[in-house]
Design a protein around this motif. Sequence first.
Motif: not given
Length: 101
Positions: A92-100
């Motif tokens: 999901s999009e959360l996999n890519f933007d979680c750490c930022r």
Amino acid sequence: MFLFKTEGDSAAVLANDELMVAHREDWLVRETIGMLRRTLARLDVSSRSMFAMIEPRSCFVGTLFELALAADRSYMLAAAEDEATLPKIALSELNFDCCRW
């Protein structure tokens, strides 16, 4: 040793991830994502062996897929009887933007 297994509705997990992305400015969502990030970071530096078992009816999707990525080894069954019981893996999009955040 840690053994990770999931079971449930993968569409519900992806819908939850979409909801957190849509409301990422809310304080509760920011705290939830921060707790997820800290938990996954602690798993990453753990000295224990970790295995992910991706079985029929499992739902390693979205944020739960991070558990499979954190594991030392992931095992997925190759075949199932029907489409409904096949193991599910999705991002999901959360996999890519979680750490930022």
